[in-house]
Enzyme design. Sequence first.
Site, PDB file in Angstrom:
ATOM      1  N   GLY A   1      28.776  15.431  75.524  1.00 19.51           N
ATOM      2  CA  GLY A   1      29.497  15.428  74.253  1.00 19.51           C
ATOM      3  C   GLY A   1      30.470  16.591  74.185  1.00 19.51           C
ATOM      4  O   GLY A   1      31.564  16.551  74.754  1.00 19.51           O
TER       5      GLY A   1
ATOM      6  N   GLU B   1      18.563  10.878  75.925  1.00 17.27           N
ATOM      7  CA  GLU B   1      19.166  11.967  75.159  1.00 17.27           C
ATOM      8  C   GLU B   1      18.181  12.463  74.109  1.00 17.27           C
ATOM      9  O   GLU B   1      18.090  11.886  73.015  1.00 17.27           O
ATOM     10  CB  GLU B   1      20.428  11.474  74.446  1.00 17.27           C
ATOM     11  CG  GLU B   1      21.517  11.002  75.383  1.00 17.27           C
ATOM     12  CD  GLU B   1      22.877  11.195  74.758  1.00 17.27           C
ATOM     13  OE1 GLU B   1      23.651  11.974  75.322  1.00 17.27           O
ATOM     14  OE2 GLU B   1      23.149  10.619  73.701  1.00 17.27           O
TER      15      GLU B   1
ATOM     16  N   HIS C   1      23.691   5.296  70.219  1.00 16.21           N
ATOM     17  CA  HIS C   1      23.716   6.769  70.234  1.00 16.21           C
ATOM     18  C   HIS C   1      22.893   7.274  69.047  1.00 16.21           C
ATOM     19  O   HIS C   1      22.911   6.681  67.969  1.00 16.21           O
ATOM     20  CB  HIS C   1      25.161   7.266  70.151  1.00 16.21           C
ATOM     21  CG  HIS C   1      25.286   8.728  70.423  1.00 16.21           C
ATOM     22  ND1 HIS C   1      24.989   9.681  69.477  1.00 16.21           N
ATOM     23  CD2 HIS C   1      25.644   9.405  71.543  1.00 16.21           C
ATOM     24  CE1 HIS C   1      25.169  10.886  70.006  1.00 16.21           C
ATOM     25  NE2 HIS C   1      25.568  10.745  71.260  1.00 16.21           N
TER      26      HIS C   1
ATOM     27  N   GLY D   1      24.187  18.455  70.845  1.00 14.20           N
ATOM     28  CA  GLY D   1      25.080  19.281  70.028  1.00 14.20           C
ATOM     29  C   GLY D   1      24.423  20.562  69.531  1.00 14.20           C
ATOM     30  O   GLY D   1      24.959  21.241  68.656  1.00 14.20           O
TER      31      GLY D   1
ATOM     32  N   SER E   1      23.567  18.732  75.382  1.00  9.35           N
ATOM     33  CA  SER E   1      24.068  20.077  75.701  1.00  9.35           C
ATOM     34  C   SER E   1      24.235  20.329  77.198  1.00  9.35           C
ATOM     35  O   SER E   1      23.895  21.414  77.691  1.00  9.35           O
ATOM     36  CB  SER E   1      23.164  21.139  75.067  1.00  9.35           C
ATOM     37  OG  SER E   1      23.181  21.012  73.656  1.00  9.35           O
TER      38      SER E   1
ATOM     39  N   ASN F   1      31.631  11.704  76.034  1.00  4.72           N
ATOM     40  CA  ASN F   1      31.653  11.081  74.707  1.00  4.72           C
ATOM     41  C   ASN F   1      32.408  12.006  73.759  1.00  4.72           C
ATOM     42  O   ASN F   1      31.900  13.053  73.372  1.00  4.72           O
ATOM     43  CB  ASN F   1      30.201  10.882  74.230  1.00  4.72           C
ATOM     44  CG  ASN F   1      30.131  10.422  72.795  1.00  4.72           C
ATOM     45  OD1 ASN F   1      31.098   9.918  72.245  1.00  4.72           O
ATOM     46  ND2 ASN F   1      28.965  10.604  72.172  1.00  4.72           N
ATOM     47  N   TRP F   2      33.617  11.581  73.402  1.00  8.69           N
ATOM     48  CA  TRP F   2      34.457  12.459  72.577  1.00  8.69           C
ATOM     49  C   TRP F   2      34.067  12.426  71.100  1.00  8.69           C
ATOM     50  O   TRP F   2      34.628  13.175  70.296  1.00  8.69           O
ATOM     51  CB  TRP F   2      35.930  12.054  72.712  1.00  8.69           C
ATOM     52  CG  TRP F   2      36.514  12.236  74.083  1.00  8.69           C
ATOM     53  CD1 TRP F   2      35.872  12.701  75.202  1.00  8.69           C
ATOM     54  CD2 TRP F   2      37.859  11.953  74.480  1.00  8.69           C
ATOM     55  NE1 TRP F   2      36.733  12.728  76.267  1.00  8.69           N
ATOM     56  CE2 TRP F   2      37.968  12.267  75.852  1.00  8.69           C
ATOM     57  CE3 TRP F   2      38.998  11.463  73.821  1.00  8.69           C
ATOM     58  CZ2 TRP F   2      39.163  12.106  76.565  1.00  8.69           C
ATOM     59  CZ3 TRP F   2      40.170  11.305  74.532  1.00  8.69           C
ATOM     60  CH2 TRP F   2      40.253  11.630  75.889  1.00  8.69           C
ATOM     61  N   LYS F   3      33.179  11.552  70.734  1.00  3.67           N
ATOM     62  CA  LYS F   3      32.751  11.413  69.337  1.00  3.67           C
ATOM     63  C   LYS F   3      33.983  11.281  68.422  1.00  3.67           C
ATOM     64  O   LYS F   3      34.974  10.694  68.819  1.00  3.67           O
ATOM     65  CB  LYS F   3      31.862  12.582  68.912  1.00  3.67           C
ATOM     66  CG  LYS F   3      30.737  12.865  69.909  1.00  3.67           C
ATOM     67  CD  LYS F   3      29.695  13.776  69.355  1.00  3.67           C
ATOM     68  CE  LYS F   3      28.759  14.217  70.467  1.00  3.67           C
ATOM     69  NZ  LYS F   3      27.473  14.657  70.007  1.00  3.67           N
TER      70      LYS F   3
ATOM     71  N   GLU G   1      23.389   9.546  66.988  1.00  6.37           N
ATOM     72  CA  GLU G   1      24.164   9.779  65.747  1.00  6.37           C
ATOM     73  C   GLU G   1      24.384   8.471  65.002  1.00  6.37           C
ATOM     74  O   GLU G   1      24.414   8.445  63.773  1.00  6.37           O
ATOM     75  CB  GLU G   1      25.498  10.470  66.092  1.00  6.37           C
ATOM     76  CG  GLU G   1      25.264  11.927  66.478  1.00  6.37           C
ATOM     77  CD  GLU G   1      26.279  12.520  67.442  1.00  6.37           C
ATOM     78  OE1 GLU G   1      27.357  11.921  67.625  1.00  6.37           O
ATOM     79  OE2 GLU G   1      25.981  13.578  68.024  1.00  6.37           O
TER      80      GLU G   1
HETATM   81  C1  PEP Z   1      26.272  13.243  73.210  1.00  6.42           C
HETATM   82  O1  PEP Z   1      27.184  13.151  72.411  1.00  6.42           O
HETATM   83  O2  PEP Z   1      25.745  12.220  73.661  1.00  6.42           O
HETATM   84  C2  PEP Z   1      25.832  14.572  73.622  1.00  6.42           C
HETATM   85  C3  PEP Z   1      24.903  14.667  74.530  1.00  6.42           C
HETATM   86  O3  PEP Z   1      26.436  15.651  73.012  1.00  6.42           O
HETATM   87  P1  PEP Z   1      26.347  17.203  73.491  1.00  6.42           P
HETATM   88  O4  PEP Z   1      26.675  17.224  74.966  1.00  6.42           O
HETATM   89  O5  PEP Z   1      27.376  17.894  72.669  1.00  6.42           O
HETATM   90  O6  PEP Z   1      24.954  17.660  73.248  1.00  6.42           O
END
Ligand code: PEP
Length: 261
Positions: free
Chosen positions: A237, A170, A98, A176, A216, A12-14, A100
């Site tokens: 992410g 998640e 998600h 993050g 993470s 997931n490039w956000k 976010e």
């Molecule tokens: C995500 O964006 O779903 C995510 C898990 O991010 P990260 O790996 O940076 O924690």
Amino acid sequence: MRHKKPPFIAGNWKMHMTIPETRSLLSALVKAGPDLPEAQLVVIPPFTALSEAAKLLLDTLIQLGAQNLFWEEKGAYTGEISGPMLSDTGCRYVVIGHSERRQYFDETDGSVNKKIFAALKSGLIPIVCIGETLEEREAKQTIPKVESQLRQGLSGLSAAQFSEIILAYEPIWAIGTGRTATPAQAEEVQAFIRAKLAEKHGNEAASCAIIIYGGSVKPANSYSLFKEKNIDGFLVGGASLEAESFIQITKEAIRAYKEEQ
Ligand code: PEP
């Protein structure tokens, strides 16, 4: 006895990656792809890079996903993107709910539910995100929270529709933050999710369901997380923004997968 599925790993490039950056990251992933045949890889760029990514991924085994969609097919919804538009761009997957989006854009289990139906109608595979906050975990509310997100978010899905979705556990406190759930913490919730699915749709369907972990994930923890029985892959992410770390995460998951064969 459930057999381990091949790793499903989505990046997931956000809100990152311009078109030139997309070209550079994807050219490295496409080059590495043939060395990672056991994994199903998906990249999830921002909307603006989807067309370019679709061109670069043509004739490769890496698939394309989007980060969100709106539930209507078309109309006066300024700023929104529909399921048919994503399919038309070459997407096979779409992330829904998600944390976010729940946190900053008021997504609820109700909107998640509508989006799941919209995605399926457009032939897209939803990657549905659920998970608890730190406060909820500390108050021992993880399981009730996940249970309620499953009940409301997946409400009304038939067994056939259910078999077409992917669930991503998640924990919000791990996204993050660099603070990963331990393999045991992740497995406890992933096993609960699978048991809930079995209650509703039967053992066979639950056993076939793809349930991934996100929060993470890094090359250093990919192997031990993937070793857990109910972790079928990852939503990555930050570490998906660099080819090297995304590839290493994949290699480590493949190593764990091969040991189970
Ligand atoms: C995500 O964006 O779903 C995510 C898990 O991010 P990260 O790996 O940076 O924690």
